[in-house]
Design an enzyme around this catalytic site. Structure first.
Site, PDB file in Angstrom:
ATOM      1  N   GLU A  92      18.625  36.879  13.898  1.00 54.44           N
ATOM      2  CA  GLU A  92      18.213  37.163  15.278  1.00 54.44           C
ATOM      3  C   GLU A  92      18.310  38.644  15.568  1.00 54.44           C
ATOM      4  O   GLU A  92      17.507  39.197  16.316  1.00 54.44           O
ATOM      5  CB  GLU A  92      19.094  36.367  16.250  1.00 54.44           C
ATOM      6  CG  GLU A  92      18.555  36.283  17.679  1.00 54.44           C
ATOM      7  CD  GLU A  92      18.975  37.438  18.576  1.00 54.44           C
ATOM      8  OE1 GLU A  92      18.400  37.586  19.650  1.00 54.44           O
ATOM      9  OE2 GLU A  92      19.879  38.204  18.180  1.00 54.44           O
ATOM     10  N   GLU A  93      19.311  39.295  14.973  1.00 47.57           N
ATOM     11  CA  GLU A  93      19.517  40.720  15.246  1.00 47.57           C
ATOM     12  C   GLU A  93      18.539  41.599  14.456  1.00 47.57           C
ATOM     13  O   GLU A  93      18.495  42.800  14.650  1.00 47.57           O
ATOM     14  CB  GLU A  93      20.968  41.128  14.934  1.00 47.57           C
ATOM     15  CG  GLU A  93      22.030  40.321  15.686  1.00 47.57           C
ATOM     16  CD  GLU A  93      22.063  40.621  17.192  1.00 47.57           C
ATOM     17  OE1 GLU A  93      21.204  41.370  17.680  1.00 47.57           O
ATOM     18  OE2 GLU A  93      22.956  40.066  17.861  1.00 47.57           O
TER      19      GLU A  93
ATOM     20  N   ASP B 207      24.035  35.422  12.477  1.00 46.38           N
ATOM     21  CA  ASP B 207      24.153  36.816  12.044  1.00 46.38           C
ATOM     22  C   ASP B 207      24.728  37.700  13.143  1.00 46.38           C
ATOM     23  O   ASP B 207      24.783  37.309  14.316  1.00 46.38           O
ATOM     24  CB  ASP B 207      22.777  37.349  11.621  1.00 46.38           C
ATOM     25  CG  ASP B 207      21.764  37.328  12.765  1.00 46.38           C
ATOM     26  OD1 ASP B 207      21.662  36.287  13.440  1.00 46.38           O
ATOM     27  OD2 ASP B 207      21.102  38.358  13.000  1.00 46.38           O
TER      28      ASP B 207
ATOM     29  N   HIS C 215      26.903  44.924  20.766  1.00 46.53           N
ATOM     30  CA  HIS C 215      26.382  45.765  19.686  1.00 46.53           C
ATOM     31  C   HIS C 215      27.087  47.118  19.561  1.00 46.53           C
ATOM     32  O   HIS C 215      26.492  48.084  19.109  1.00 46.53           O
ATOM     33  CB  HIS C 215      24.867  46.005  19.849  1.00 46.53           C
ATOM     34  CG  HIS C 215      24.067  44.735  19.807  1.00 46.53           C
ATOM     35  ND1 HIS C 215      22.700  44.707  19.724  1.00 46.53           N
ATOM     36  CD2 HIS C 215      24.444  43.442  19.818  1.00 46.53           C
ATOM     37  CE1 HIS C 215      22.272  43.454  19.707  1.00 46.53           C
ATOM     38  NE2 HIS C 215      23.325  42.675  19.770  1.00 46.53           N
TER      39      HIS C 215
ATOM     40  N   HIS D 158      22.839  32.032  16.924  1.00 44.36           N
ATOM     41  CA  HIS D 158      22.546  32.697  15.655  1.00 44.36           C
ATOM     42  C   HIS D 158      23.811  33.048  14.876  1.00 44.36           C
ATOM     43  O   HIS D 158      24.845  33.364  15.449  1.00 44.36           O
ATOM     44  CB  HIS D 158      21.638  33.918  15.833  1.00 44.36           C
ATOM     45  CG  HIS D 158      22.175  35.021  16.698  1.00 44.36           C
ATOM     46  ND1 HIS D 158      22.910  36.078  16.196  1.00 44.36           N
ATOM     47  CD2 HIS D 158      22.072  35.247  18.024  1.00 44.36           C
ATOM     48  CE1 HIS D 158      23.223  36.908  17.182  1.00 44.36           C
ATOM     49  NE2 HIS D 158      22.734  36.428  18.306  1.00 44.36           N
TER      50      HIS D 158
ATOM     51  N   ASP E 221      28.914  37.759  20.330  1.00 47.04           N
ATOM     52  CA  ASP E 221      27.460  37.667  20.056  1.00 47.04           C
ATOM     53  C   ASP E 221      27.267  37.451  18.563  1.00 47.04           C
ATOM     54  O   ASP E 221      27.279  38.398  17.816  1.00 47.04           O
ATOM     55  CB  ASP E 221      26.785  38.962  20.534  1.00 47.04           C
ATOM     56  CG  ASP E 221      25.287  38.973  20.285  1.00 47.04           C
ATOM     57  OD1 ASP E 221      24.722  37.921  19.952  1.00 47.04           O
ATOM     58  OD2 ASP E 221      24.681  40.052  20.408  1.00 47.04           O
TER      59      ASP E 221
ATOM     60  N   ASP F 233      19.374  28.597  24.553  1.00 48.74           N
ATOM     61  CA  ASP F 233      19.739  29.657  23.610  1.00 48.74           C
ATOM     62  C   ASP F 233      20.672  30.630  24.335  1.00 48.74           C
ATOM     63  O   ASP F 233      20.904  30.506  25.534  1.00 48.74           O
ATOM     64  CB  ASP F 233      18.462  30.372  23.122  1.00 48.74           C
ATOM     65  CG  ASP F 233      18.723  31.304  21.936  1.00 48.74           C
ATOM     66  OD1 ASP F 233      19.677  31.056  21.163  1.00 48.74           O
ATOM     67  OD2 ASP F 233      17.974  32.289  21.780  1.00 48.74           O
TER      68      ASP F 233
END
Ligand SMILES: [Zn+2]
Length: 633
Positions: free
Chosen positions: A281-282, A214, A604, A212, A247, A310
């Site tokens: 995705e987030e 984002d 995160h 992803h 990530d 993935d």
């Protein structure tokens, strides 16, 4: 996500197979079940072909366990003259990862044969210092574009905050010109990227790889706490810093590097490969993967892909430095956000009832937290199988747990004394796991977290509406309807006590008479999701190619000094973009070839950084993945 506890076991054949009839019976029938045969019917399956010898030998096995002999592990080994020796059939502690335990069967390392020279050549390229610096620079540049996704984003084309993704696209096209000029490029919903590398054999199902674009937003108040600014992409000689470095721009850029390297060597695939890069995705994933899924299914059909890779589990050394455990996720938990709304009569605060709507809501929430969902360790489930992998191969896996794991695996499900004993061991094992690894409780149960609460508008007005949203991640053994029933069951007696009527997910549930008000339970955003299907791990399944690729990549890595690699599949606690892709293939792998120690901090949060050298390994992994899936599937 936790690393330690989950895994799988295929349990296809008996441990002590094929030498004598007696031995054939040593390991009970539970070992012959399919990997994820978890239903009650399977658990209660009557045995066939029981012999007296079987029962005697089983009694011997059971008494070994009852005598608490430390960590007995049965394995298949012959003496020099080919006859099995009891002394070599019993081992204390973990077995070496290069031996195979039927508790956790292992694939052999898998190398490309047709393109063995190409692999060698590319390994040399990836070792080159100039190549590495250029690769880091490409990652750093991508990190510098703050493609944040937010929960409240409007549709693409309406909300201007999506525009940043156009800058990322421009950057990718400029940085990887060979990829974007050679592969067929399709944009889905403007910012979803699909790359198609056409294979020469159209009869082979394509393989899909995803990542992803984002990132989670940086909390502005924490920007000052970063060692290097969150969108600097700074390379300090060891780490590449910034949001997205781990990530998931790490996977996005590593995959583009791998394609570029293969293109430069003149490689052309036999099988078609497709890359799909989502961009929210987030957040909910509805604009990115949600739309990409529709496009991919239309273009390739249901089950139109041979496999899908993935982001997901990674690798590390949770049970001592000598054995690397790689933990691709073969399943993910389900999901539901449940809203509780309490409506009560309004009025002036000077004449309040004993409980306002907010007080009643609080009582409901306290009751919910007092009734967590049951933890369960289910034979054949992800947590059970990964526990067996840890018990089989983990040098420092706690011995009492190892004993319990083998004891639990030695039977169960019938009414016999021995099976009752194994079932008791399974219960004990569950409790022991919860005590030893409390952080991993989420693997064994549906979790609940009261995350949102609202109510009241004025200090002198009784609240007419109070609400909360409780987030649930649904365990493999549970279902959406089970979670709904659990909540209704907890709410009902209190509703009766407060005189509230109850509407639970559209159905009236008998409770109070309504004089106190009303409580409504609902799926907050209509996003309920069942636990995912489980990727198969049989002998001919794509999983074997993945596991072999992981092993071969790790065992040939620069600086590799472990005694071996165990691939121990696990359950992912959150959901990735794959939640939209279940219809595309049954072979879904969630795996990021990056060790936890090669990420500076957790996901995160502040100080996201990736160890640059270790990240090169993910380029090596993608390269082998493509070549192996091209040749060996
Ligand atoms: Zn991610």
């Amino acid at each position: 996500m936790s690393k330690a506890m989950e895994s799988h076991s295929q349990g296809k054949t008996l441990m002590l197979e094929s030498h004598t009839d007696l031995e054939r019976g040593v390991i009970p029938a539970s070992f012959g079940r399919s990997a994820f045969d978890v239903g009650p019917a399977a658990r209660g399956k009557p045995r066939t072909q029981r012999s007296l010898a079987f029962d005697i030998l089983k009694a011997v096995v059971v008494s070994f366990f009852l005598l608490n002999i430390p960590s007995i592990h049965w394995f298949h080994k012959n003496t020099a003259d080919g006859t099995p020796s009891l002394s070599t059939q019993v081992r204390i502690g973990a077995i070496p990862p290069n031996e195979t335990s039927e508790f956790c069967p292992q694939a052999a390392p898998l190398l490309p044969i047709k393109h063995a020279d190409l692999v060698k050549k590319l390994d040399a390229v990836y070792c080159d210092e100039d190549y590495r610096l250029a690769a880091y620079k490409a990652l750093s540049g991508a990190v510098q574009i703050p493609t944040e996704s937010y929960d409240d984003l409007g549709p693409v084309g309406v909300d201007p905050r999506w525009d940043t993704f156009a800058k990322l696209h421009e950057y990718l096209e400029k940085t990887f010109p060979a990829v974007f000029s050679t592969l067929e490029v399709t944009k889905v919903n403007t910012y979803g990227i699909v790359l198609r590398w056409q294979g020469s054999d159209a009869t082979l199902l394509p393989v899909l790889l995803t990542a992803h674009q984002d990132v989670v937003p940086v909390e502005p108040a924490t920007a000052k706490d970063w060692i290097h600014p969150p969108y600097s992409g700074h390379y300090d000689g060891t780490w590449v810093w910034g949001r997205g470095s781990g990530d998931d721009k790490s996977d996005l850029i590593a995959s583009l590097h791998a394609i570029t390297a293969l293109l430069e060597q003149g490689f052309t695939p036999t099988r078609t490969f497709v890359w799909a890069y989502g961009f929210d995705e987030e957040a909910a994933g509805t604009q990115g993967a949600g739309q990409l899924a529709v496009y991919l299914e239309k273009e390739y059909g249901a089950n139109g892909f041979a496999a899908l890779l993935d982001e997901g589990g990674s690798y590390g050394t949770p049970y001592g430095p000598s054995v690397i455990f790689a933990t691709p996720s073969l399943a993910e938990k389900g999901y539901i956000d449940i809203r509780l709304e309490v409506s009560t009569p309004g009025g002036h605060s000077s004449r309040p009832p004993p409980h306002t709507g907010i007080g009643i809501l609080a009582a409901l929430l306290v009751a919910l937290e007092a009734h967590p969902h049951d933890a369960a360790l289910v034979r054949g489930g992800s947590a059970y199988n990964s526990t067996l992998c840890a018990a089989a191969y983990g040098p420092t896996f706690p011995e009492p747990l190892r004993r319990l794991a083998f004891k639990a695996a030695a039977g169960g499900g019938s009414n016999s004394d021995a099976d009752a004993d194994a079932d008791r061991a399974l219960e004990e094992l569950k409790d022991a796991l919860l005590a030893a690894y409390p952080a991993n409780a989420a693997l064994l149960r549906t979790t609940q977290a009261v995350d949102l609460v609202a109510g009241g508008v004025k200090v002198n007005a009784l609240p007419e509406l109070a609400s909360a949203v409780v987030n649930h991640r649904i365990a493999q053994h549970d279902r959406v309807v089970g979670v709904q029933a659990h909540l209704a069951g907890v709410v009902r007696p209190l509703a009766a006590q407060f005189g509230l009527t109850v509407d639970a997910f559209g159905r009236a549930v008998p409770a109070g008479d309504g004089r106190g008000g009303h409580v409504r339970l609902s799926d907050a955003w209509g996003t309920a999701l069942e636990p995912s299907p489980v990727t198969p791990t049989g002998a001919g399944d794509a999983y074997q190619v993945l596991a072999g690729t992981i092993k071969a990549t790790l065992e040939s890595a620069r600086g590799y000094n472990a005694s071996g690699v165990v691939v121990a599949p696990q359950l992912v606690l959150g959901n990735t973009d794959t939640r939209y892709y279940w219809a595309l293939t049954k072979n879904i792998f969630r795996y990021k070839h990056l060790s936890e120690k090669d990420r500076f901090n957790g996901a995160h949060t502040i100080n996201e950084a990736v160890r640059a050298e270790a990240w090169i390994e993910s380029i090596r992994f993608y390269t082998r993945f493509i070549l192996n899936f091209d040749e060996h599937l």
